[in-house]
Motif scaffolding. Structure first.
Motif, PDB file in Angstrom:
ATOM      1  N   TYR A 168      -2.132   3.037   0.717  1.00 36.13           N
ATOM      2  CA  TYR A 168      -2.717   2.866  -0.613  1.00 36.13           C
ATOM      3  C   TYR A 168      -4.196   3.242  -0.614  1.00 36.13           C
ATOM      4  O   TYR A 168      -4.861   3.258   0.428  1.00 36.13           O
ATOM      5  CB  TYR A 168      -2.548   1.421  -1.102  1.00 36.13           C
ATOM      6  N   TYR A 169      -4.672   3.544  -1.823  1.00 31.29           N
ATOM      7  CA  TYR A 169      -6.094   3.790  -2.044  1.00 31.29           C
ATOM      8  C   TYR A 169      -6.740   2.463  -2.394  1.00 31.29           C
ATOM      9  O   TYR A 169      -6.304   1.763  -3.303  1.00 31.29           O
ATOM     10  CB  TYR A 169      -6.292   4.797  -3.174  1.00 31.29           C
ATOM     11  N   TYR A 197      -8.589   5.450   2.073  1.00 34.29           N
ATOM     12  CA  TYR A 197      -7.152   5.171   2.070  1.00 34.29           C
ATOM     13  C   TYR A 197      -6.839   4.231   3.238  1.00 34.29           C
ATOM     14  O   TYR A 197      -7.291   4.453   4.370  1.00 34.29           O
ATOM     15  CB  TYR A 197      -6.361   6.480   2.206  1.00 34.29           C
ATOM     16  N   ASP A 220      -8.353  11.056  -5.941  1.00 31.55           N
ATOM     17  CA  ASP A 220      -9.585  10.454  -5.429  1.00 31.55           C
ATOM     18  C   ASP A 220      -9.691  10.779  -3.950  1.00 31.55           C
ATOM     19  O   ASP A 220      -8.811  10.398  -3.164  1.00 31.55           O
ATOM     20  CB  ASP A 220      -9.570   8.927  -5.617  1.00 31.55           C
ATOM     21  N   TYR A 228       3.401  10.290  -3.546  1.00 29.07           N
ATOM     22  CA  TYR A 228       2.126   9.606  -3.801  1.00 29.07           C
ATOM     23  C   TYR A 228       1.128  10.592  -4.399  1.00 29.07           C
ATOM     24  O   TYR A 228       0.950  11.697  -3.904  1.00 29.07           O
ATOM     25  CB  TYR A 228       1.587   9.008  -2.506  1.00 29.07           C
ATOM     26  N   ASP A 229       0.463  10.175  -5.457  1.00 27.71           N
ATOM     27  CA  ASP A 229      -0.442  11.056  -6.199  1.00 27.71           C
ATOM     28  C   ASP A 229      -1.712  10.284  -6.532  1.00 27.71           C
ATOM     29  O   ASP A 229      -1.672   9.253  -7.222  1.00 27.71           O
ATOM     30  CB  ASP A 229       0.251  11.546  -7.474  1.00 27.71           C
ATOM     31  N   ARG A 230      -2.839  10.783  -6.043  1.00 28.09           N
ATOM     32  CA  ARG A 230      -4.119  10.125  -6.335  1.00 28.09           C
ATOM     33  C   ARG A 230      -5.226  11.169  -6.266  1.00 28.09           C
ATOM     34  O   ARG A 230      -5.459  11.785  -5.232  1.00 28.09           O
ATOM     35  CB  ARG A 230      -4.393   9.026  -5.312  1.00 28.09           C
ATOM     36  N   TYR A 235      -7.083  13.980  -0.206  1.00 33.11           N
ATOM     37  CA  TYR A 235      -6.420  13.262  -1.290  1.00 33.11           C
ATOM     38  C   TYR A 235      -5.087  13.930  -1.598  1.00 33.11           C
ATOM     39  O   TYR A 235      -4.956  15.146  -1.513  1.00 33.11           O
ATOM     40  CB  TYR A 235      -7.307  13.168  -2.538  1.00 33.11           C
TER      41      TYR A 235
END
Length: 321
Positions: A229-230, A315, A272, A268-270, A283
């Motif tokens: 996770y971020y 992360y 940042d 997973y898409d972020r 990222y």
């Protein structure tokens, strides 16, 4: 069932090979392998580990005006060739691991048969014999396979192996050595892929014999036993602050393999950029959009910025108990 592969930090994947067999008459007259001639230019030979094995090759027509030029090579998995033996008349040379272990049988002037002594697990595979005598030439490929019990070819079984000190402690050379100590060899991609198609689901990355690191997943899930996770923070962090922030959250800073696994397996898409354990900043983008990998899904690489001066997010990865 969709393929699920990723690249992270290695354990290894070994393959047990069969160790028994019967067959071809060796240089000393003892039976040391079985031979099966598939065509004029392709032969299959079976043998036990530790045997002295003969790989047949020769010319039917011979010109006494010319000496033989003989070259034996081993065809590797990537189609490159490793020199085994070269012979031009009285001049002969052996190479690498084959030095002092191979020689030509030379029962007559047309014979280019190769003898390999003290057969090792690394020796199995395909060999090529090239023999030239004047206008006559011949190329023969010989498949050398280790024999299964009761003279049946044994394809082996793929299994994971990690050292006593835990996972992810092998470099590639360590992995090769450890597999040999288990009477095995490092598995190939094709062997692991075949096991995956048969339902193999193993969430530990391991070395394969082509130098890649992969693992087979048939049941997509959070990166194989943990949460990636971020970590939301009120401000951007340098590298040391990022490591501490993950620890305070009961986690560890994520590795490159974790971000790839989450991106590949979970989508997973972020958008940042965040620190990872190797000091890189990356990222994951599963849905391409403006300013966030607009052309394709990817784990975007920012670089290896100054750990003390540059500030980014982080992360984290929290293993399941």
């Amino acid at each position: 069932m969709a393929t699920q592969w990723t690249f992270i930090f290695p354990v290894m994947v070994c393959k047990v090979m069969g160790l028994h067999g019967l067959g071809w008459a060796g240089a000393d007259g003892e039976e040391v392998g079985t031979g099966e001639k598939n065509s004029e230019s392709r032969i299959k030979v079976y043998a036990n580990r530790g045997d002295n094995i003969t790989l047949p090759c020769g010319l039917e027509r011979l010109s006494s005006m010319f000496g033989n030029r003989i070259k034996w090579t081993k065809i590797e998995d990537d189609s490159t060739e490793t020199d085994v033996l070269m012979s031009m008349g009285f001049h002969k040379k052996t190479y690498g691991n084959y030095q002092d272990r191979v020689y030509l049988l030379e029962t007559d002037d047309s014979d280019a048969t190769l003898v390999i002594t003290d057969l090792d697990l690394k020796d199995y595979g395909t060999y090529k014999c090239e023999i030239i005598n004047g206008m006559n030439d011949k190329v023969v490929e010989v498949d050398l396979e280790l024999q299964g019990e009761n003279s049946l070819s044994f394809t082996g079984v793929v299994f994971p192996y990690s050292p006593r000190l835990g996972r992810y402690n092998f470099n590639f050379q360590d992995a090769e050595t450890a597999c040999l100590e288990q009477d095995s060899v490092v598995a190939s991609f094709e062997q692991l892929y075949s096991e995956w198609r048969n339902g193999m689901d193993w969430c530990n990355a391991g070395w394969l014999n082509d130098g890649t690191v992969q693992y087979p997943i048939t049941k997509p899930r959070e990166p194989c036993g943990g949460r990636f996770y971020y970590l939301i923070q009120p401000k951007k962090l340098n590298f040391d602050e990022a490591v501490d922030a993950c620890k305070r959250d009961g986690a560890e800073i994520a590795k490159v393999g974790h971000i790839y696994a989450a991106w590949k397996l979970q989508g997973y898409d972020r958008c940042d950029a965040g620190w990872l354990a190797d000091g890189s900043v990356r990222y994951p983008i599963s849905r391409p959009r403006k300013n966030c990998s607009p052309n394709e899904p990817a784990v975007r690489f920012v670089g290896f910025p100054d750990k003390k001066q540059k500030l980014y997010g982080v992360y984290c990865y929290k293993p399941q108990p």
